[in-house]
Design an enzyme around this catalytic site. Structure first.
Site, PDB file in Angstrom:
ATOM      1  N   TYR A 297      37.532  39.882  44.725  1.00 38.16           N
ATOM      2  CA  TYR A 297      38.617  39.641  43.771  1.00 38.16           C
ATOM      3  C   TYR A 297      38.516  40.639  42.626  1.00 38.16           C
ATOM      4  CZ  TYR A 297      42.025  36.651  41.346  1.00 38.16           C
ATOM      5  OH  TYR A 297      43.147  36.137  40.727  1.00 38.16           O
ATOM      6  N   TYR A 341      49.016  41.743  43.072  1.00 40.33           N
ATOM      7  CA  TYR A 341      48.294  40.638  42.455  1.00 40.33           C
ATOM      8  C   TYR A 341      48.922  39.335  42.928  1.00 40.33           C
ATOM      9  CZ  TYR A 341      46.449  37.514  38.842  1.00 40.33           C
ATOM     10  OH  TYR A 341      45.840  36.488  38.177  1.00 40.33           O
TER      11      TYR A 341
END
Length: 388
Positions: A297, A341
């Site tokens: 991430y 995102y």
């Protein structure tokens, strides 16, 4: 106290479908429509129909309720529905929840989804503007008056300490940004397709909050992503090779707050990631050297380095050199820095593509992929593997 033994979930469920909308800066449609498009695309990819679905999982932060998405997508009765808290930290936990449901026989086909207009609608990068009173909001209340108003400012505190502790410069963060954009440049689905960067580009980008520059911060995206999870047995009868869930875990550290855990023993690591790492390694029986691809991430580059260290790929302070040396194929879709995102859900989809052998940046023979979720908050992770 966290577990000190392997759990029994590994190998009992698999991801069998992935689907997404386009990734844009202005979708021109509602978040519900984005969610439904992604769900239908994932079901088509899995060779299943709406009538096969009996479970749904999403984020507490999502604006499209499970029953509303089910109705709009033509899905009928649900025997399981669930939501996971803490923003991007929920990504891998949605798959864990789905796997728990199918392993327990509560549901057979569970769809995980996340959809938002995070660029044309509510922009997380704008920081805290209005917030309902809550117990967890009290922690932010200690930091907002000092000017820590945005996610970048919260991460910058830890990033500055990391550089100081290990005698590094911001170029260490640039290593992550360059790798992500290199992969995004070869990915037609990525917003930054055809736009690689260099360390010089990173160093020339404007400051956001020192020591973070623009190219250390993930982009803002409109879009939706969905995943389909079912039992390992049923997965073998579906069109694509299954991405077997070898291990799934959630983790929160001691003295955990949402992005502002400044009163722990130190700021140079991510204890929540360590909790997840221990459980993933125990349950999967794997170690860092066994992992073929890492989908980590990357909302902010410093936390990618800290994750590599918490998961044991390298020693503390050594992650930038590890990345620069190509120690692990990393974020082969371009990550949230380069592709989109989507709160980490698009990273899980990339892990599935790697195991299918269909990634645009395919790692030859990829059979074991580590996926992580948002850090700085209670988080989650997965080890996905090829069947057999």
């Amino acid at each position: 106290m966290t577990l000190h033994r392997a759990d029994t979930l590994g190998g009992r469920a698999a991801v069998v479908g992935i689907g997404a909308t386009e990734f844009s800066k202005d979708s021109g449609r509602s978040e519900l429509k984005l969610a439904v498009e992604a769900v239908r695309a994932a079901l088509d990819d899995a060779g299943l129909g709406p009538g096969d679905v009996d479970g749904m999982v999403t984020f507490t932060m999502d604006t499209s309720p499970e029953i509303t998405v089910a109705q709009a997508a033509g899905i009928g009765e649900l025997s399981f529905f669930s939501r996971v808290h803490y923003g991007g930290g929920a990504a891998c936990a949605t798959v864990q929840q789905a796997a728990l449901a199918v392993a327990a026989g509560i549901a057979e086909v569970v769809v995980c989804y996340r959809a938002f207009n995070e660029r044309s609608g509510r922009r997380f990068g704008a920081g805290v503007q209005r917030r309902e009173p809550s117990a967890e909001g009290a922690a932010l209340g200690w930091n907002l008056p000092a000017g820590l108003l945005t996610p970048a400012s919260w991460v910058a505190m830890a990033a500055q300490r990391y550089l100081y502790a290990y005698g590094l410069t911001p170029e260490a963060f640039g290593q992550v940004a360059v790798v992500g954009r290199r992969h995004a440049a070869r990915n037609p689905a990525a917003y930054f397709y055809g736009k690689p960067i260099t360390l010089a580009d990173h160093a020339a980008s404007r400051w956001i909050v020192e020591p973070l520059r623009l190219l250390d911060c993930c982009q803002e995206t409109d879009g939706g992503q969905a995943l389909v999870v079912t039992t390992a047995e049923r997965a073998r009868d579906l069109p694509h090779p299954p991405a077997v869930i070898r291990a799934a875990a959630q983790g929160a550290g001691r003295a955990q707050e949402q992005m502002t855990s400044y009163y722990r023993g130190g700021l140079t690591g991510l204890p929540e990631s360590a909790v997840v790492a221990r459980q993933l390694w125990r349950t999967s029986g794997l170690r860092p050297a066994d992992i073929d691809v890492g989908i980590l991430y990357d909302h902010f580059t410093p936390f990618v380095l800290m994750q590599l260290e918490e998961f044991g790929f390298c020693a503390p302070g050594e992650a930038a050199d590890f990345v620069a040396a190509g120690g692990l194929p990393l974020n082969t879709h371009g990550g949230q820095l380069g592709e989109a995102y989507l709160h980490g859900m698009n990273g899980i989809a990339e892990a599935v593509r790697q195991l299918r052998g269909t990634s645009v940046n395919q790692v030859p023979g990829a059979a074991r992929v580590l996926v992580t979720a948002g850090t700085g908050v209670p988080t989650s992770g997965l080890v996905l593997g090829a069947d057999g």
